[in-house]
Write a protein that holds these residues in place. Structure first.
Motif, PDB file in Angstrom:
ATOM      1  N   PRO A 103       0.697  -1.462  -0.059  1.00  0.00           N
ATOM      2  CA  PRO A 103       0.065  -0.153   0.098  1.00  0.00           C
ATOM      3  C   PRO A 103       0.886   1.386  -0.002  1.00  0.00           C
ATOM      4  N   PHE A 104       1.924   1.243   0.562  1.00  0.00           N
ATOM      5  CA  PHE A 104       2.690   2.694   0.691  1.00  0.00           C
ATOM      6  C   PHE A 104       3.406   3.013  -0.382  1.00  0.00           C
ATOM      7  N   VAL A 105       4.292   2.249  -1.208  1.00  0.00           N
ATOM      8  CA  VAL A 105       4.857   2.493  -2.197  1.00  0.00           C
ATOM      9  C   VAL A 105       4.022   2.764  -3.443  1.00  0.00           C
ATOM     10  N   THR A 106       2.898   1.873  -3.690  1.00  0.00           N
ATOM     11  CA  THR A 106       1.909   2.339  -4.694  1.00  0.00           C
ATOM     12  C   THR A 106       1.261   3.260  -4.145  1.00  0.00           C
ATOM     13  N   GLU A 107       0.950   4.010  -3.135  1.00  0.00           N
ATOM     14  CA  GLU A 107       0.346   5.284  -2.911  1.00  0.00           C
ATOM     15  C   GLU A 107       1.205   6.417  -3.273  1.00  0.00           C
ATOM     16  N   GLU A 108       2.564   6.164  -2.892  1.00  0.00           N
ATOM     17  CA  GLU A 108       3.543   7.141  -3.345  1.00  0.00           C
ATOM     18  C   GLU A 108       3.818   7.429  -4.780  1.00  0.00           C
ATOM     19  N   LEU A 109       3.760   6.474  -5.417  1.00  0.00           N
ATOM     20  CA  LEU A 109       4.046   6.406  -6.899  1.00  0.00           C
ATOM     21  C   LEU A 109       2.545   6.848  -7.756  1.00  0.00           C
ATOM     22  N   TYR A 110       1.741   6.242  -7.357  1.00  0.00           N
ATOM     23  CA  TYR A 110       0.254   6.516  -7.782  1.00  0.00           C
ATOM     24  C   TYR A 110      -0.006   7.943  -7.839  1.00  0.00           C
ATOM     25  N   GLN A 111       0.492   8.849  -6.489  1.00  0.00           N
ATOM     26  CA  GLN A 111       0.078  10.116  -6.533  1.00  0.00           C
ATOM     27  C   GLN A 111       0.808  10.825  -7.434  1.00  0.00           C
ATOM     28  N   ARG A 112       1.875  10.704  -7.952  1.00  0.00           N
ATOM     29  CA  ARG A 112       2.981  11.365  -8.797  1.00  0.00           C
ATOM     30  C   ARG A 112       2.282  11.222 -10.427  1.00  0.00           C
ATOM     31  N   LEU A 113       1.439  10.266 -10.712  1.00  0.00           N
ATOM     32  CA  LEU A 113       0.717  10.361 -11.906  1.00  0.00           C
ATOM     33  C   LEU A 113      -0.288  10.944 -12.240  1.00  0.00           C
ATOM     34  N   PRO A 114      -0.393  11.641 -13.423  1.00  0.00           N
ATOM     35  CA  PRO A 114      -1.547  12.433 -13.669  1.00  0.00           C
ATOM     36  C   PRO A 114      -2.850  11.525 -13.884  1.00  0.00           C
ATOM     37  N   ARG A 115      -4.031  12.152 -13.573  1.00  0.00           N
ATOM     38  CA  ARG A 115      -5.240  11.284 -13.390  1.00  0.00           C
ATOM     39  C   ARG A 115      -6.082  11.339 -14.917  1.00  0.00           C
ATOM     40  N   ARG A 116      -6.782  10.212 -15.152  1.00  0.00           N
ATOM     41  CA  ARG A 116      -7.565  10.402 -16.186  1.00  0.00           C
ATOM     42  C   ARG A 116      -8.923  11.278 -16.064  1.00  0.00           C
ATOM     43  N   GLN A 117      -9.431  11.337 -14.979  1.00  0.00           N
ATOM     44  CA  GLN A 117     -10.552  12.327 -14.759  1.00  0.00           C
ATOM     45  C   GLN A 117     -10.320  13.077 -13.531  1.00  0.00           C
ATOM     46  N   PRO A 118      -9.275  14.219 -13.426  1.00  0.00           N
ATOM     47  CA  PRO A 118      -8.958  14.727 -12.266  1.00  0.00           C
ATOM     48  C   PRO A 118     -10.072  15.178 -11.333  1.00  0.00           C
ATOM     49  N   GLN A 119     -11.055  15.539 -11.863  1.00  0.00           N
ATOM     50  CA  GLN A 119     -12.368  16.131 -11.202  1.00  0.00           C
ATOM     51  C   GLN A 119     -13.051  15.049 -10.511  1.00  0.00           C
ATOM     52  N   THR A 120     -13.133  14.006 -11.086  1.00  0.00           N
ATOM     53  CA  THR A 120     -13.922  12.826 -10.309  1.00  0.00           C
ATOM     54  C   THR A 120     -13.121  11.573 -10.040  1.00  0.00           C
ATOM     55  N   ASP A 121     -11.938  11.440 -10.116  1.00  0.00           N
ATOM     56  CA  ASP A 121     -11.122  10.121  -9.758  1.00  0.00           C
ATOM     57  C   ASP A 121     -10.858  10.204  -8.096  1.00  0.00           C
ATOM     58  N   PRO A 122     -11.171   9.185  -7.521  1.00  0.00           N
ATOM     59  CA  PRO A 122     -10.737   9.023  -6.167  1.00  0.00           C
ATOM     60  C   PRO A 122      -9.465   9.690  -5.644  1.00  0.00           C
ATOM     61  N   PRO A 123      -9.329  10.193  -4.326  1.00  0.00           N
ATOM     62  CA  PRO A 123      -8.343  10.772  -3.960  1.00  0.00           C
ATOM     63  C   PRO A 123      -7.029   9.914  -3.660  1.00  0.00           C
ATOM     64  N   SER A 124      -7.132   8.686  -3.453  1.00  0.00           N
ATOM     65  CA  SER A 124      -6.202   7.774  -3.049  1.00  0.00           C
ATOM     66  C   SER A 124      -6.305   6.454  -3.978  1.00  0.00           C
ATOM     67  N   ILE A 125      -5.157   5.845  -4.210  1.00  0.00           N
ATOM     68  CA  ILE A 125      -5.129   4.463  -4.776  1.00  0.00           C
ATOM     69  C   ILE A 125      -6.192   3.518  -4.003  1.00  0.00           C
ATOM     70  N   CYS A 126      -6.211   3.627  -2.617  1.00  0.00           N
ATOM     71  CA  CYS A 126      -6.762   2.657  -1.804  1.00  0.00           C
ATOM     72  C   CYS A 126      -8.270   2.485  -1.876  1.00  0.00           C
ATOM     73  N   VAL A 127      -8.781   3.657  -2.615  1.00  0.00           N
ATOM     74  CA  VAL A 127     -10.261   3.764  -2.653  1.00  0.00           C
ATOM     75  C   VAL A 127     -10.568   3.681  -4.344  1.00  0.00           C
ATOM     76  N   THR A 128      -9.428   3.545  -4.992  1.00  0.00           N
ATOM     77  CA  THR A 128      -9.784   3.527  -6.549  1.00  0.00           C
ATOM     78  C   THR A 128     -10.098   2.150  -6.900  1.00  0.00           C
ATOM     79  N   ALA A 129     -10.810   2.014  -7.877  1.00  0.00           N
ATOM     80  CA  ALA A 129     -11.273   0.539  -8.467  1.00  0.00           C
ATOM     81  C   ALA A 129     -10.115  -0.257  -8.669  1.00  0.00           C
ATOM     82  N   TYR A 130     -10.382  -1.594  -8.289  1.00  0.00           N
ATOM     83  CA  TYR A 130      -9.259  -2.707  -8.484  1.00  0.00           C
ATOM     84  C   TYR A 130      -9.404  -3.072 -10.084  1.00  0.00           C
TER      85      TYR A 130
END
Length: 1284
Positions: free
Chosen positions: A1084-1111
């Protein structure tokens, strides 16, 4: 007895291999002789193993044959045919590939051979190449075959022993970190240490003083130009094995000659170096750095989001990555089932997932068992949460009655010199609450450190008012139904704790014979593990009956002697009595089938009040039950002088009294199991006590039926046999504990002040009532005895309930049962229970029984039982073995000294501390490196095969730390490639413009998504870790990222290629974003750190964290193409073949043209389609596909990639052809000699009869390999001659 003839030379690795293999089979260890074998054996090399001592005994020769035989004796040659084949492969690898190169590299440094720098450099490069292959093989495993050391490890370790001692410097070892870790683990095993002693690893590769013993065993094999290193080494090895001893004068002469030759060569090398050295000094290449510690230093208030604007550090560091994320996740409410919805009651079409934590003890400290449990549970919880389900993982903590009371009692005595009795019950309980409030949440902090996504707002403690009320209600309802009843029976009694204890709190200490053990309250150690025989006189005769016991003091409570009804020795004594020597007690001789006629004299003393088997005999024969021990272990109901004695002082006194009266017969060693209280280390005594019991027969039948009918599923199903065995034969459960800390039993003993009602006894359940208050209990009593309430006097039971009672109702008490609450309606029954199989009966079964009894529902639908964690050698984790590891030490790292210090601070005795230190030194010679939480979690899940035990090698976890670093670097590179202006498409989809590489990696991504989805559904955690590891490491990093580099570089040079690069960027982004989501539940830690650096597909509606993003879902990522995968598999076979050819001819930096001759036009088209990928991945100059009829230019090296394609690598003008031919001719000659010798041996008339089958198989394999190698050499010579 077998005899093993070995070389006395300390570095004779074949002899060392045989000796180590012998150490692993101690029961059949041969006699070791360092002299030459007798001439009658016709043996000319060592090691040799003579099986027996007769003239016609068979003799095994050669390191491999001897080692195989010895390893098979010790069951170290593989547990089945598959493993045996794998061991054989590694044995062959060590013998034929590693050994010649190891010798070629190490012998010049050891002074065994002369120094030829060129040959040595080539040999070193070849050795490192082979060790890199070995490094990759060891990356995901602890040992080469299976989960423990086999002959494969012994053979390969001894084959690389010399390089590690003399040639491989620290910088070399950093390049082969998995091999180094594995080698260090091997040589620190007791069996290796017994043979090798401590092995100092090479710090700097310099020549060492020649060992005179070595000189005596080696011919002076001078190496000359044109003779390859392997051949030179082979000559030396042969000399070391077969050469006759030389005189001292010869040795001195040769040593002088060698010294002169080496000085001359060094002089010539210095002169040549001066001529070629440029004027300016060459810049020294910096040494490769180890993974360093980088910390996150940006001030971030707890709960605020971590700074992700700044650039990523150069390398992965757990301390940097794991900082600040957890408090943010918690504050945002990501772990709450309410997140993203109005209330938990809101209908969710995706369903509900609920799991409660196995509540750890409030006194507890995190150990690897907790870490495994929480790694698995958190993975599952995060996966369900990312799937959009209403997800609750409910935390809680157990009040741990005995453990907590002991901790607080010790603290009181240490700090204030007070016992609990000095304080009184109420004041003592206040002290416990005070301790709990100060120290009791320590384990919660540790769980957070592991990244556990628990809903902390719902955390429960089993002594909280809500749960205490549920416990009280459960007892009262079950008592009123007659399920809980009062009875006087034998219990496990701890005299130190003054309490009954459960079976799980009794450690079974196995003794092999007479042993002195420390016992609390005794100055001297007490003797156990002996069997004392003594005689009882038969009444009215001179006969006597001899009986035996391991607890001689219990004879004071004997009330009978039992014999088997069919035993002819005692038929005449039927109905007779024996006389007790210390009192006027007459004891019947009873006939009972439980007696084993073949053990001892066939007569057994019966002590019904102090032995579980004797208790049942006493019940069957209506014997007297005489209790001779009080709660403190002092003797009662016995004659003087034993009355009032401590039990183990009475042991000595009774033995002496029997001797004095002539009743003693003998005393002898006796293997036995001693029951020890895990809390107090006291010896557990069976003691008769009136207690509360739960009748389990009907509840057990219901629990068994629930599984039989499929309403409750137990995974893996090999635990079903245990489940049914326990449930179908279940005994009633003692729930009384003589403690102060815990749920006091809400039962009251009734005394009636009315002459019409006779006084009751404590064990009579009719005189006990239960009630939610004393008022309610009094009303119940008045009604039962038909008297007015004022005539009732009540005494509440002093005891508390077994901790497992409150744990048994945990799945519904946490939600407010018996009250109807929203949480109870939504989350009960739960979805899953995940725990270790070792508490299947103590906890799981009781939850199922009590859930069905009190709620009418099963508490969960599935039970997943993970394996029990053991150390790398399969031993149970034990402080005295020094193998108990705190997961936080794995996360943050700890030195060997730090591990030793933890032992010193523990309560082990000095002997155990030293033993434990040796265990630590063997397993962690360099301490434990910092691995981080993500690597630990990933490793634990990777280990979790659906078996009974996990043999956890802490060193292997470090490999996953390196995986994190690979991940880190891949994302850093990809983000640089994407650029600051990159905008991903709103939806991941195929555009139709993807290149073959794009199409392949998206196919592999889809395959990984499907494998992870199937793995989570089947609780197959190794399948998940393997799928995601392979995708990131071997497919994305090793192939795709390398193959697309030219796409981006060409796009910079050619504007027309921008569109191709753009499609490639979209593919790369999809791989990163989906790959991180796949990995998120595990890391969970390294994936959150790296995921937060990536641009979002839909910045306005995408979840704020990878842990609540769809699997990632296989319905969305459905691009798996078998055709694309097969094509790329073929292309990678071609690439590997080219790489292999390049390595064969040492083309490290030189690019060569590659002609690929294809069997048909379809293959030509395929090669043309993938030509850029082949060129890039194989480091080729140009890739030219040819049809089968087109000629191949002369001057090429040839290798067959598959039946469809042959690789032709143009070497003309790139290498010194004459030199290569000379080397190959020498090698050809050696191989022909080797083949001739082997064929001659196998052609002998008695070969099939005399030579063991295994050795015949080994010879056949050697013959096949040598023939194949000879053909390859001949082919290479022909190719080179065409270039000349």
């Amino acid at each position: 007895m077998a005899t093993l003839y070995v070389s006395p030379h300390p570095d004779h690795f074949r002899s060392l291999l045989a000796l180590i293999a012998a150490e692993f089979s101690p029961s059949s260890r041969p006699q070791i002789i360092t002299e030459d074998p007798p001439s009658s054996l016709n043996v000319h090399s060592r090691p040799a193993l003579r099986l027996g001592t007769g003239v016609s005994d068979s003799v095994l020769c050669g390191g491999s044959a001897v080692a195989w035989y010895l390893a098979s004796q010790g069951k170290r040659a593989g547990v089945d045919l598959k493993q045996q084949s794998q061991v054989w492969q590694w044995l062959s690898f060590a013998e034929n590939e590693l050994t010649p190169l190891s010798c070629a590299v190490a012998f010049p440094l050891m002074g065994v051979t002369g120094v030829d720098k060129k040959i040595q450099q080539n040999s070193r490069a070849e050795l490192m190449g082979i060790l890199n292959v070995l490094d990759q093989a060891l990356a995901p495993r602890t040992f080469l075959v299976g989960e423990s050391i086999t002959l494969a490890d012994m053979a390969v370790a001894t084959a690389v022993l010399l390089p590690f001692k003399y040639a491989l410097e620290p910088s070399d070892r950093k390049l082969i970190i998995n091999v180094t870790r594995w080698f260090t683990t091997c040589i620190n095993q007791p069996q290796f240490l017994a043979v090798l002693g401590e092995i100092p690893l090479c710090e700097r590769a310099v020549s060492v003083t020649p060992n005179t013993n070595a000189a005596a065993k080696a011919k002076n094999a001078q190496t000359t130009p044109g003779v390859d290193s392997a051949a030179a080494a082979a000559a030396v090895v042969a000399a070391a094995t077969n050469g006759p001893p030389k005189t001292e004068a010869q040795l001195k002469k040769e040593a002088k000659k060698r010294e002169k030759l080496e000085k001359f060569q060094q002089k010539k090398e210095m002169e040549a170096k001066k001529k070629t050295q440029p004027a300016a000094e060459k810049k020294v290449k910096p040494e490769k750095k180890e993974l360093g510690v980088i910390t996150y230093n940006i001030p971030t208030p707890a709960g605020e989001k971590k700074d992700v604007v700044g650039s990523l550090p150069d390398s992965y560091s757990p301390q940097y990555v794991e900082a600040a994320w957890y408090t943010w996740w918690e504050k945002q409410g990501f772990f709450k089932p309410e997140y993203g919805r109005k209330s938990v009651g809101e209908k969710n079409p995706r369903g509900i997932f609920m799991m409660c934590i196995p509540p750890p003890n409030v006194t507890g400290s995190l150990h690897l068992g907790h870490a495994l449990t929480n790694a698995i549970q958190d993975c599952l919880t995060r996966w369900h949460r990312m799937r959009g389900e209403t997800t609750l993982w409910n935390p809680g903590c157990d009040h741990a009655g005995i453990a907590t009371q002991v901790v607080v009692e010790k603290k009181l005595m240490r700090e204030r010199g007070l016992s609990r009795h000095d304080l009184g019950r109420e004041n003592f309980i206040q002290e416990v609450w005070k301790w709990k409030n100060e120290k009791g949440d320590r384990i919660y902090h540790q769980l957070k450190k592991l990244g556990s996504s628990l809903d902390w707002d719902r955390a429960c403690f089993t002594m909280d008012p809500k749960l205490s009320y549920a416990v009280q209600e459960a007892f009262i309802r079950m008592h009123e139904d007659g399920v809980i009843y009062r009875s006087k029976r034998l219990v496990n009694w701890s005299c130190t704790l003054n309490s009954a204890i459960s079976d799980i709190e009794v450690d079974k200490k196995e003794l092999s014979g007479r042993t002195l053990l420390p016992v609390p309250g005794y100055k001297d150690k007490v003797e156990f593990g002996v069997l004392v025989s003594f005689a009882y006189k038969v009444e009215g005769s001179d006969e006597e009956v001899i009986v035996a016991t391991t607890r001689i003091e219990t004879m004071l409570g004997d009330t009978a002697v039992a014999v088997h009804p069919a035993d002819p020795r005692y038929q005449h004594l039927k109905g007779k009595m024996v006389l007790h020597p210390f009192c006027d007690r007459k004891m019947p001789i009873v006939l009972d089938d439980f007696v084993d006629m073949s053990f001892g004299t066939g007569a057994v003393k019966i002590t019904p009040a102090h032995d579980h088997n004797d208790y049942e005999v006493g019940e069957r024969h209506s014997l007297a039950f005489i209790n001779i021990l009080d709660e403190n272990g002092l003797l009662i109901n016995v004659p003087p002088p034993f009355l009032g004695m401590k039990r183990f002082e009475a042991r000595k006194a009774v033995l002496q009294a029997l001797k004095d009266r002539g009743h003693f017969k003998e005393i002898k060693d006796n293997p036995m199991v001693v029951p020890v209280c895990s809390r107090s280390k006291d010896i557990v005594e069976p003691l008769l006590k009136p207690q509360w019991y739960v009748s389990c027969r009907d509840m057990g039948r219901e629990a068994a039926d629930a599984v039989r009918e499929g309403r409750l599923k137990i995974i893996p199903d090999h635990h079903l046999k245990t489940w049914f065995n326990w449930m179908d034969n279940i005994r009633d459960w003692c729930i009384s504990r003589q403690l102060w800390w815990g749920h006091r039993i809400p039962a009251y003993f009734v005394t009636v002040s009315d002459p019409s009602v006779k006084a009751g006894e404590d064990m009579d359940g009719h005189y006990w009532v239960s009630g939610r208050s004393e008022v309610e209990a009094r009303e119940k009593a008045a009604k039962r005895f038909n008297v007015s309430a004022d005539k009732i006097t009540l005494r509440q039971d002093e005891d508390v309930l077994d901790t497992w009672f409150s744990s048994g109702i945990f799945p519904f008490s946490i939600f407010g049962w018996p009250n109807e609450t929203e949480d109870l309606n939504v989350f009960y029954p739960g979805t899953l229970l995940e725990t270790g199989h070792d508490i299947l009966f103590f906890w799981v079964a009781r939850m199922v029984m009590m859930g069905l009894k009190l709620t009418g529902k099963l508490p969960f639908k599935e039970v997943y039982l993970h394996a029990v964690v053991r150390d790398a050698h399969g031993r149970k984790m034990s402080k005295s073995l020094g193998n108990v590891i705190d997961p936080l030490d794995v996360i943050t790292g700890i030195s060997l000294e730090g591990l030793h210090a933890q032992l010193t601070d523990s309560n082990l005795d000095p002997v155990e501390v030293e033993k434990a230190k040796q265990g630590q030194k063997s397993d962690y010679p360099n301490g434990i490196p910092e691995c981080g939480t993500d690597a630990l979690r990933f490793a634990l899940c990777a280990y979790t095969s659906q078996g009974r035990d996990i043999n956890l090698d802490v060193n292997r976890i470090l490999g996953y730390r390196h995986f994190c670093n690979k991940l880190w670097n891949a994302v850093k590179f990809a983000m640089k490639t994407l650029g600051d202006t990159f905008v991903p498409l709103e939806k991941a989809q195929l555009s139709g413009e993807e290149s073959v590489s794009d199409r392949w990696i998206l196919s592999r991504l889809s395959a990984a998504v499907a494998l992870c989805d199937a793995g989570f559904k089947a609780y197959d955690f190794p399948a998940i870790t393997t799928a995601v590891y392979n995708f990131w490491l071997y497919e994305l990093c090793d192939v795709y990222l390398e193959s697309v580099k030219p796409v981006f570089s060409k796009a910079e040079e050619d504007g027309d290629r921008q569109r191709e690069a753009m499609v490639c960027r979209q593919t790369l982004y999809t791989c990163l974003e989906v790959g991180l989501r796949l990995l998120s539940p595990l890391m969970p830690f390294v994936t959150e750190e790296l995921y937060q650096r990536l641009p979002r597909r839909q910045p306005q509606t995408d979840p704020p964290s990878i842990c609540v993003t769809a699997y990632p879902d296989s319905k969305e990522f459905c691009w798996n193409s078998e055709e694309v995968d097969l094509n790329m598999e073929f292309i990678m076979t071609v690439v590997r073949t080219i790489r292999s050819l390049r390595a064969d001819y040492n083309l490290t930096k030189t690019k060569a043209d590659c002609y690929l001759q294809c069997i048909d036009s379809a293959t030509v088209s395929l090669v043309q389609k993938y030509s850029l990928q082949i060129q890039t991945l194989s480091y080729s100059q140009a890739v030219i596909p040819l049809t089968a009829s087109e000629p191949v230019p002369q001057g090429c090296a040839v290798a067959i990639a598959s039946d469809r394609c042959t690789v032709n690598l143009m070497l003309k003008g790139l290498i010194d052809v004459e030199k290569e031919v000379t080397k190959l001719l020498t090698k050809k000659g050696d191989l022909e000699k080797q083949l001739e010798k082997l064929q001659e041996k196998m052609a002998k008339s008695d070969y099939k009869e005399k030579v063991p089958v295994k050795v015949q198989e080994q010879d056949a394999e050697k013959l096949r390999q040598s023939q194949a190698e000879l053909e390859k050499v001949k082919e290479a010579i022909d190719n080179f001659r065409k270039m000349m």
